[in-house]
Design a protein around this motif. Structure first.
Motif, PDB file in Angstrom:
ATOM      1  N   ASN B 131       0.645  -0.992   0.062  1.00 12.80           N
ATOM      2  CA  ASN B 131      -0.236   0.328  -0.074  1.00 12.80           C
ATOM      3  C   ASN B 131       0.873   1.107   0.437  1.00 12.80           C
ATOM      4  O   ASN B 131       1.114   2.425  -0.504  1.00 12.80           O
ATOM      5  CB  ASN B 131      -1.285  -0.102   1.120  1.00 12.80           C
ATOM      6  N   LEU B 132       1.883   0.943   0.821  1.00 15.98           N
ATOM      7  CA  LEU B 132       2.854   2.336   1.117  1.00 15.98           C
ATOM      8  C   LEU B 132       3.846   2.892  -0.987  1.00 15.98           C
ATOM      9  O   LEU B 132       3.946   3.655  -0.737  1.00 15.98           O
ATOM     10  CB  LEU B 132       3.787   2.133   1.931  1.00 15.98           C
ATOM     11  N   PHE B 133       4.131   1.546  -1.549  1.00  8.14           N
ATOM     12  CA  PHE B 133       4.578   1.229  -2.702  1.00  8.14           C
ATOM     13  C   PHE B 133       4.013   1.870  -3.192  1.00  8.14           C
ATOM     14  O   PHE B 133       4.148   3.204  -4.502  1.00  8.14           O
ATOM     15  CB  PHE B 133       5.099  -0.047  -3.310  1.00  8.14           C
ATOM     16  N   LEU B 134       2.364   2.002  -3.551  1.00 10.29           N
ATOM     17  CA  LEU B 134       1.608   2.429  -4.415  1.00 10.29           C
ATOM     18  C   LEU B 134       1.142   3.911  -3.852  1.00 10.29           C
ATOM     19  O   LEU B 134       0.969   4.536  -5.380  1.00 10.29           O
ATOM     20  CB  LEU B 134      -0.046   1.176  -4.579  1.00 10.29           C
ATOM     21  N   SER B 148      14.496   7.851  -3.555  1.00  6.28           N
ATOM     22  CA  SER B 148      15.143   6.992  -2.047  1.00  6.28           C
ATOM     23  C   SER B 148      14.687   5.520  -1.398  1.00  6.28           C
ATOM     24  O   SER B 148      14.172   4.818  -1.360  1.00  6.28           O
ATOM     25  CB  SER B 148      16.438   7.791  -1.780  1.00  6.28           C
ATOM     26  N   GLU B 149      13.250   6.510  -0.833  1.00  2.66           N
ATOM     27  CA  GLU B 149      12.522   6.254  -0.226  1.00  2.66           C
ATOM     28  C   GLU B 149      11.990   4.566  -0.580  1.00  2.66           C
ATOM     29  O   GLU B 149      11.511   3.441  -0.391  1.00  2.66           O
ATOM     30  CB  GLU B 149      11.511   6.719   0.618  1.00  2.66           C
ATOM     31  N   LEU B 150      11.720   5.586  -1.727  1.00  8.09           N
ATOM     32  CA  LEU B 150      10.502   4.058  -3.022  1.00  8.09           C
ATOM     33  C   LEU B 150      11.353   3.144  -3.452  1.00  8.09           C
ATOM     34  O   LEU B 150      10.647   1.497  -3.617  1.00  8.09           O
ATOM     35  CB  LEU B 150      10.142   4.899  -4.605  1.00  8.09           C
ATOM     36  N   ALA B 151      12.488   3.314  -3.509  1.00  4.80           N
ATOM     37  CA  ALA B 151      13.603   1.985  -3.812  1.00  4.80           C
ATOM     38  C   ALA B 151      13.876   1.810  -2.571  1.00  4.80           C
ATOM     39  O   ALA B 151      13.583  -0.328  -3.122  1.00  4.80           O
ATOM     40  CB  ALA B 151      14.851   2.166  -4.180  1.00  4.80           C
ATOM     41  N   PHE B 152      13.505   2.226  -1.869  1.00  5.41           N
ATOM     42  CA  PHE B 152      13.980   0.917  -0.170  1.00  5.41           C
ATOM     43  C   PHE B 152      12.859  -0.139  -0.186  1.00  5.41           C
ATOM     44  O   PHE B 152      12.429  -1.209   0.314  1.00  5.41           O
ATOM     45  CB  PHE B 152      14.368   1.684   0.890  1.00  5.41           C
ATOM     46  N   ILE B 153      11.552   0.717  -0.432  1.00  7.67           N
ATOM     47  CA  ILE B 153      10.435   0.104   0.238  1.00  7.67           C
ATOM     48  C   ILE B 153      10.512  -1.330  -1.027  1.00  7.67           C
ATOM     49  O   ILE B 153      10.054  -2.120  -0.561  1.00  7.67           O
ATOM     50  CB  ILE B 153       9.514   1.343  -0.141  1.00  7.67           C
ATOM     51  N   ASP B 154      10.511  -0.779  -1.892  1.00  6.96           N
ATOM     52  CA  ASP B 154      10.226  -1.591  -2.986  1.00  6.96           C
ATOM     53  C   ASP B 154      11.162  -2.575  -3.181  1.00  6.96           C
ATOM     54  O   ASP B 154      11.111  -4.048  -3.046  1.00  6.96           O
ATOM     55  CB  ASP B 154      11.281  -1.622  -4.804  1.00  6.96           C
ATOM     56  N   ARG B 157      10.016  -5.236  -0.488  1.00  7.31           N
ATOM     57  CA  ARG B 157       9.088  -5.690  -0.859  1.00  7.31           C
ATOM     58  C   ARG B 157       9.321  -7.531  -1.989  1.00  7.31           C
ATOM     59  O   ARG B 157       8.979  -8.290  -1.415  1.00  7.31           O
ATOM     60  CB  ARG B 157       7.704  -4.945  -2.047  1.00  7.31           C
ATOM     61  N   LYS B 158      10.509  -7.293  -2.710  1.00  3.65           N
ATOM     62  CA  LYS B 158      11.371  -7.666  -3.169  1.00  3.65           C
ATOM     63  C   LYS B 158      11.647  -8.883  -2.653  1.00  3.65           C
ATOM     64  O   LYS B 158      11.843 -10.082  -2.750  1.00  3.65           O
ATOM     65  CB  LYS B 158      11.809  -7.120  -3.491  1.00  3.65           C
TER      66      LYS B 158
END
Lengths: 199, 186
Positions: B131-134, B148-154, B157-158
């Motif tokens: 949800n946070l990613f989206l 950068s934050e998005l990259a770490f969330i991703d 997840r992975k």
């Protein structure tokens, strides 16, 4: 209780990161850029070479060629001897290591693996012989070895070390450190000078 | 049996080998990450995963995480270009996991941001991460910190595991970020 567990976990993590950081510092101190340890097979050798080639993309073509040749010989030596010292299934099996780096503009290649103690004398005299010769002497020895040698049990004709010395243009550094079960840890280092010299 | 003396310059070789085994590393690379070296590293990891008989889904996860880590290194602060040679990538394994260690220099404000954001990311469960990613993608401001934050969330997840990290101060302005990302082998 949960706090203690959290603290312990955090301590274990910190220790592991400290160890990692000191390992990283060691890589910097020794100017190492690539390390691979484990089983060496054809595909892995190919990819180690490809990574090294990319790493040297900006180097002079003749230096690149020499480094590549030395690497191929070193990797071949590992492949041929990786199961020689101890049985794969035995408890003493230790995979070989390959390292490469650049120090004072010279590229170096290092290999490390276990060998049986009864191989030390033969290997020492071979390396010492190669180290005592100049380029001309190495060329003659290479020709002689090619004509007279038989393919040995492990598949080599003993030309690898001569070729490494010829291509690197520097003496081969080596050492043996005692290990368990009548084996020793054999380290070998080849340095390829960046300055253009005809070998 | 009399052995030749240990060449002092080589005394570190068995030590490094031993450390590699203790840390359960298979492959380490330190230096500049160009497109070509990145491709070669992916090739080498693939070769290693093959020899470990890793399944397709595990290989895919390792690759995804690896690409994420390498992107984090490559997309580092442009000011760090001169220090880019200090970045590191390592692949390791234990009985149940493959793991990737990545390390690179981050500059002042970004380090503070990571200190703040990474623990928050680590507290989230899979669905919350999604949800946070989206929501981050939708609201993404085109600045460096949200990228950068998005990259770490991703990455979290992975990987399917918490991101372990340590920030070591290099000097007043630079911090070295070491991160361990794990991927289950089954």
């Amino acid at each position: 209780m949960s706090m203690d567990t959290d603290n312990m976990q955090s301590q274990v993590r910190t220790n592991s990161f400290n160890m990692l950081y000191s390992f990283y510092q060691c890589m910097i101190e020794e100017h190492i850029q690539i390390i691979y340890q484990g089983e060496f097979n054809q595909q892995i050798v190919k990819s180690v070479l490809s990574l090294s080639e990319q790493k040297m993309a900006s180097a002079d073509a003749s230096v690149k060629k020499k480094v590549f040749n030395v690497m191929v010989e070193c990797l071949q030596n590992i492949c041929k001897h990786q199961y020689g010292a101890v049985e794969k299934e035995g408890s003493g099996f230790q995979p070989a290591i390959f390292m490469a780096g650049v120090k004072e503009e010279d590229t170096f290649v290092i290999t490390g693996n276990l060998i049986a103690n009864d191989q030390i004398d033969r290997l020492t005299s071979k390396i010492e012989q190669v180290n005592s010769l100049d380029q001309e002497g190495l060329k003659s020895l290479y020709k002689e070895a090619r004509l007279n040698s038989r393919i040995s049990e492990v598949g080599g004709a003993g030309l690898g070390l001569i070729d490494i010395a010829r291509k690197s243009g520097n003496p081969i550094l080596y050492s043996f450190a005692p290990a368990e079960n009548n084996t020793s840890y054999f380290s070998l280092m080849c340095r390829i000078s960046s300055s253009k010299q005809e070998n | 049996m009399q052995r030749p003396e240990m060449h002092k310059p080589l005394a570190f070789v068995p030590t490094i080998h031993q450390q590699m085994q203790q840390l359960q590393f298979l492959l380490c690379y330190k230096g500049f990450f160009s497109k070509e070296t990145t491709q070669a590293l992916l090739g080498m990891t693939e070769a290693r995963l093959e020899s470990e008989n890793a399944g397709i889904s595990v290989k895919k996860k390792v690759f995804n995480v690896m690409v994420g880590c390498l992107q984090n290194i490559c997309l580092g602060d442009p000011d760090t270009e001169s220090k880019n040679d200090s970045a590191i990538f390592m692949l390791g394994k234990d009985q149940d996991h493959f793991f990737i260690f990545s390390g690179n220099i981050v500059i002042g404000r970004k380090a503070e941001l990571l200190k703040e954001k990474l623990p928050i990311i680590n507290k989230l469960e899979s669905e919350e991460l999604k949800n946070l990613f989206l929501s981050q993608i939708q609201e993404q401001e085109n600045d460096e910190s949200s990228e950068s934050e998005l990259a770490f969330i991703d990455l979290a997840r992975k990987s399917g595991h918490k991101l372990e990290f340590e920030l070591q101060e290099v000097d007043q302005n630079a911090t070295f970020l070491l991160m361990k990302t794990s991927i289950s082998r089954n």
